[in-house]
Design a protein around this motif. Structure first.
Motif, PDB file in Angstrom:
ATOM      1  N   THR A   1      -8.132  -0.038  18.523  1.00  0.00           N
ATOM      2  CA  THR A   1      -6.787  -0.570  18.297  1.00  0.00           C
ATOM      3  C   THR A   1      -6.583  -0.751  16.792  1.00  0.00           C
ATOM      4  OG1 THR A   1      -7.531  -2.883  18.481  1.00  0.00           O
ATOM      5  CG2 THR A   1      -6.758  -1.792  20.496  1.00  0.00           C
ATOM      6  N   TRP A   2      -5.297  -0.693  16.383  1.00  0.00           N
ATOM      7  CA  TRP A   2      -4.959  -0.807  14.969  1.00  0.00           C
ATOM      8  C   TRP A   2      -3.841  -1.831  14.775  1.00  0.00           C
ATOM      9  CZ3 TRP A   2      -7.570   1.776  11.133  1.00  0.00           C
ATOM     10  CH2 TRP A   2      -8.429   2.795  11.536  1.00  0.00           C
ATOM     11  N   THR A   3      -3.889  -2.517  13.644  1.00  0.00           N
ATOM     12  CA  THR A   3      -2.853  -3.470  13.266  1.00  0.00           C
ATOM     13  C   THR A   3      -2.308  -3.094  11.898  1.00  0.00           C
ATOM     14  OG1 THR A   3      -3.950  -5.256  14.486  1.00  0.00           O
ATOM     15  CG2 THR A   3      -2.318  -5.898  12.829  1.00  0.00           C
ATOM     16  N   LYS A   4      -0.987  -3.064  11.778  1.00  0.00           N
ATOM     17  CA  LYS A   4      -0.382  -2.823  10.476  1.00  0.00           C
ATOM     18  C   LYS A   4      -0.434  -4.122   9.675  1.00  0.00           C
ATOM     19  CE  LYS A   4       3.326  -0.272  10.266  1.00  0.00           C
ATOM     20  NZ  LYS A   4       4.748   0.168  10.320  1.00  0.00           N
ATOM     21  N   ILE A   5      -1.139  -4.092   8.541  1.00  0.00           N
ATOM     22  CA  ILE A   5      -1.345  -5.309   7.764  1.00  0.00           C
ATOM     23  C   ILE A   5      -0.488  -5.366   6.504  1.00  0.00           C
ATOM     24  CG2 ILE A   5      -3.678  -5.663   8.633  1.00  0.00           C
ATOM     25  CD1 ILE A   5      -4.736  -4.458   6.014  1.00  0.00           C
ATOM     26  N   LYS A   6       0.170  -4.266   6.159  1.00  0.00           N
ATOM     27  CA  LYS A   6       1.089  -4.286   5.025  1.00  0.00           C
ATOM     28  C   LYS A   6       2.126  -3.193   5.208  1.00  0.00           C
ATOM     29  CE  LYS A   6       2.807  -5.450   1.012  1.00  0.00           C
ATOM     30  NZ  LYS A   6       3.566  -6.701   0.880  1.00  0.00           N
ATOM     31  N   TYR A   7       3.392  -3.595   5.135  1.00  0.00           N
ATOM     32  CA  TYR A   7       4.504  -2.661   5.264  1.00  0.00           C
ATOM     33  C   TYR A   7       5.561  -3.063   4.245  1.00  0.00           C
ATOM     34  CZ  TYR A   7       8.537  -0.231   7.295  1.00  0.00           C
ATOM     35  OH  TYR A   7       9.639   0.569   7.494  1.00  0.00           O
ATOM     36  N   ILE A   8       6.071  -2.076   3.523  1.00  0.00           N
ATOM     37  CA  ILE A   8       7.096  -2.350   2.517  1.00  0.00           C
ATOM     38  C   ILE A   8       8.465  -1.945   3.035  1.00  0.00           C
ATOM     39  CG2 ILE A   8       7.872  -1.810   0.178  1.00  0.00           C
ATOM     40  CD1 ILE A   8       4.942  -1.543  -0.595  1.00  0.00           C
ATOM     41  N   ASP A   9       8.651  -0.671   3.296  1.00  0.00           N
ATOM     42  CA  ASP A   9       9.903  -0.214   3.880  1.00  0.00           C
ATOM     43  C   ASP A   9       9.709   1.193   4.421  1.00  0.00           C
ATOM     44  OD1 ASP A   9      10.361   1.706   1.737  1.00  0.00           O
ATOM     45  OD2 ASP A   9      11.078   0.043   0.514  1.00  0.00           O
ATOM     46  N   GLU A  10      10.759   1.742   5.026  1.00  0.00           N
ATOM     47  CA  GLU A  10      10.671   3.039   5.678  1.00  0.00           C
ATOM     48  C   GLU A  10      10.513   4.199   4.714  1.00  0.00           C
ATOM     49  OE1 GLU A  10      15.540   3.569   6.042  1.00  0.00           O
ATOM     50  OE2 GLU A  10      14.322   3.246   7.827  1.00  0.00           O
ATOM     51  N   ASN A  11      10.683   3.951   3.423  1.00  0.00           N
ATOM     52  CA  ASN A  11      10.561   4.998   2.410  1.00  0.00           C
ATOM     53  C   ASN A  11       9.259   4.920   1.620  1.00  0.00           C
ATOM     54  OD1 ASN A  11      13.276   5.979   2.889  1.00  0.00           O
ATOM     55  ND2 ASN A  11      13.984   4.120   1.854  1.00  0.00           N
ATOM     56  N   THR A  12       8.452   3.892   1.855  1.00  0.00           N
ATOM     57  CA  THR A  12       7.269   3.645   1.037  1.00  0.00           C
ATOM     58  C   THR A  12       6.019   3.573   1.902  1.00  0.00           C
ATOM     59  OG1 THR A  12       8.623   2.372  -0.515  1.00  0.00           O
ATOM     60  CG2 THR A  12       6.233   2.118  -0.677  1.00  0.00           C
ATOM     61  N   GLY A  13       5.049   4.441   1.617  1.00  0.00           N
ATOM     62  CA  GLY A  13       3.766   4.405   2.295  1.00  0.00           C
ATOM     63  C   GLY A  13       2.677   3.976   1.337  1.00  0.00           C
ATOM     64  N   PHE A  14       1.431   4.101   1.778  1.00  0.00           N
ATOM     65  CA  PHE A  14       0.275   3.780   0.947  1.00  0.00           C
ATOM     66  C   PHE A  14      -0.605   5.016   0.837  1.00  0.00           C
ATOM     67  CE2 PHE A  14       1.789  -0.388   1.674  1.00  0.00           C
ATOM     68  CZ  PHE A  14       1.249  -1.201   0.683  1.00  0.00           C
ATOM     69  N   THR A  15      -1.145   5.238  -0.360  1.00  0.00           N
ATOM     70  CA  THR A  15      -1.910   6.456  -0.620  1.00  0.00           C
ATOM     71  C   THR A  15      -3.356   6.200  -1.020  1.00  0.00           C
ATOM     72  OG1 THR A  15      -0.999   6.433  -2.870  1.00  0.00           O
ATOM     73  CG2 THR A  15       0.085   7.853  -1.252  1.00  0.00           C
ATOM     74  N   ASP A  16      -3.732   4.955  -1.296  1.00  0.00           N
ATOM     75  CA  ASP A  16      -5.107   4.690  -1.702  1.00  0.00           C
ATOM     76  C   ASP A  16      -5.461   3.244  -1.394  1.00  0.00           C
ATOM     77  OD1 ASP A  16      -7.577   5.400  -2.630  1.00  0.00           O
ATOM     78  OD2 ASP A  16      -6.956   5.823  -4.692  1.00  0.00           O
ATOM     79  N   ILE A  17      -6.748   3.008  -1.108  1.00  0.00           N
ATOM     80  CA  ILE A  17      -7.248   1.655  -0.886  1.00  0.00           C
ATOM     81  C   ILE A  17      -8.706   1.619  -1.300  1.00  0.00           C
ATOM     82  CG2 ILE A  17      -7.835   2.122   1.533  1.00  0.00           C
ATOM     83  CD1 ILE A  17      -6.992  -0.817   2.114  1.00  0.00           C
ATOM     84  N   ALA A  18      -9.120   0.523  -1.937  1.00  0.00           N
ATOM     85  CA  ALA A  18     -10.501   0.369  -2.404  1.00  0.00           C
ATOM     86  C   ALA A  18     -10.966  -1.053  -2.107  1.00  0.00           C
ATOM     87  CB  ALA A  18     -10.599   0.662  -3.900  1.00  0.00           C
ATOM     88  N   MET A  19     -12.265  -1.185  -1.839  1.00  0.00           N
ATOM     89  CA  MET A  19     -12.841  -2.466  -1.449  1.00  0.00           C
ATOM     90  C   MET A  19     -13.856  -2.936  -2.484  1.00  0.00           C
ATOM     91  SD  MET A  19     -15.063  -3.330   1.998  1.00  0.00           S
ATOM     92  CE  MET A  19     -13.688  -2.973   3.098  1.00  0.00           C
ATOM     93  N   ASP A  20     -13.864  -4.234  -2.758  1.00  0.00           N
ATOM     94  CA  ASP A  20     -14.880  -4.838  -3.615  1.00  0.00           C
ATOM     95  C   ASP A  20     -16.214  -4.774  -2.879  1.00  0.00           C
ATOM     96  OD1 ASP A  20     -16.646  -6.742  -4.832  1.00  0.00           O
ATOM     97  OD2 ASP A  20     -14.922  -7.774  -5.710  1.00  0.00           O
TER      98      ASP A  20
END
Length: 392
Positions: free
Chosen positions: A30-49
């Motif tokens: 299962t998946w949960t959306k944890i950050k959403y800005i708007d219908e025109n903006t997605g996410f392209t990168d994520i990095a973890m400490d």
């Protein structure tokens, strides 16, 4: 662990709610959306400490592709940080980051020193030429282009074209760094403050990837037509090709970079030609020629029996080959033949004469190819010269 984060840009055309950051805690069931800005903006990168999995950095990207046009950037683009495993997010701005509108952003955290974070940021107001925004070249006091992504190469950034081995122009002075043009930014305090270390940012909408050596926070790689390497924390870069004093991989356009966490001399890169591997930190490369990695835009078949197939391959020309052979070994690489160059797009075959094949590539290029003679003839439409103005 069963915890996975995914940055989703959403589907290519039109607004959609699938854009955003997603998280699973059960291995993908299962998946949960944890950050959403708007219908025109997605996410392209994520990095973890690496020292604290609750600390995350992410890059949002507002973009739209249509049949005629492309818009990359806007108020939705930004650099974000979470300290509670994605429950809440803070937008990072100022404190050394560039002003104005952002486009695409790449981000990575040093594995050996998590205080150090790199972000490659496309910045600059809409309509500003790429050459003035750090897209690999910028004016150098009226003395021609300056290549921030190869200012540590053989020509010290005063590029004479890819592959040039001319001596450096030591009498030329590099242009000053300009945060407003975007480029590579470095933080030594987990993203609280930033400083610009280079205006290098090759064609961000197409590349935009930064990777840090897992054993040395000052060794940084950025994607590009050739990949570039810095050994001094981003201050100077040398491209991993002839112009940078290295041996090039088998193909240009580097999009994916992997560094072995146990041996940082071991690199893998994914490009428009497939997969290359290095065991000496990018000085030399082995091309993995046992994988079928071509991206076919279009497939056409002719009318003979057994029929032949023709395809246009992304950045690998146009090709033809048989659907069957008499060999017990099946269809081999050697059975295929090239019929066009560039970015191979659509192909077509004359239904009354299978010897005549049509190909096309970027910039409206179209050709007619004769299989009997091997002759290729341009059939690109030509509007001709514009009529002279009255009274000219």
């Amino acid at each position: 662990t069963n915890v996975v984060y995914v940055a989703s840009p959403g589907h290519l055309f039109g607004p959609n709610a699938d854009r955003g950051l997603y998280k699973t805690t059960d291995g993908g069931a299962t998946w949960t959306k944890i950050k959403y800005i708007d219908e025109n903006t997605g996410f392209t990168d994520i990095a973890m400490d690496p020292s604290n999995s609750n600390v995350l950095y992410a890059a949002s990207y507002q973009r739209r592709r249509s049949g005629c046009c492309f818009n990359g950037g806007g108020p939705g683009s930004g650099l974000w940080k979470s300290v509670d495993a994605g429950h809440t997010w803070t937008r990072l701005s100022e404190h050394g980051l560039p002003p104005g509108t952002y486009g695409r952003i790449a981000v990575d955290v040093s594995q050996s020193n998590p205080n150090i974070v790199y972000a490659q940021i496309e910045a600059g107001e809409s309509g500003t030429p790429l050459e003035a925004r750090g897209g690999g070249a910028a004016p150098a006091a009226g003395r021609g282009p300056f290549d921030w992504c190869n200012n540590g190469g053989l020509d010290r950034g005063f590029a004479r074209g890819r592959g040039s081995a001319a001596p450096a122009e030591t009498t030329h002075t590099p242009p000053a760094l300009n945060p407003a043009n975007g480029g590579l930014f470095r933080s030594n305090d987990r993203g609280r403050t930033w400083r610009l270390v280079s205006n290098c940012d090759w064609r961000p909408m197409y590349f935009s990837q930064v990777r840090v050596d897992p054993s040395n926070p000052d060794v940084v790689y950025v994607a590009g037509v050739p990949m570039a390497q810095s050994l001094d924390g981003g201050g100077t870069f040398a491209t991993l090709d002839d112009a940078g004093g290295h041996h090039p991989p088998a193909h240009v356009d580097q999009h994916a970079i992997w560094i072995d966490p146990k041996n940082s001399k071991h690199l893998m890169i994914g490009n428009d030609g497939g997969l290359d591997v290095s065991w000496d930190r990018g000085n030399t490369w082995d091309f993995i020629n046992t994988m079928a990695t071509g991206l076919a835009y279009w497939v056409t078949a002719d009318m003979r029996r057994p029929y032949y197939v023709y395809v246009g391959l992304q950045d690998n020309g146009s090709w033809g080959g048989p659907s069957a052979t008499r060999s017990r070994n099946g269809i081999l690489n050697s059975d295929w033949f090239g019929i066009g160059g560039g970015d191979g797009f659509q192909t077509a075959v004359d239904p009354t004469d299978y010897h005549i094949v049509y190909t096309e590539s970027q910039n409206g290029i179209a050709n007619r190819y004769d299989l009997r003679t091997g002759q290729s003839q341009s059939i690109r439409p030509n509007a001709g010269r514009a009529p002279a103005a009255a009274g000219a």
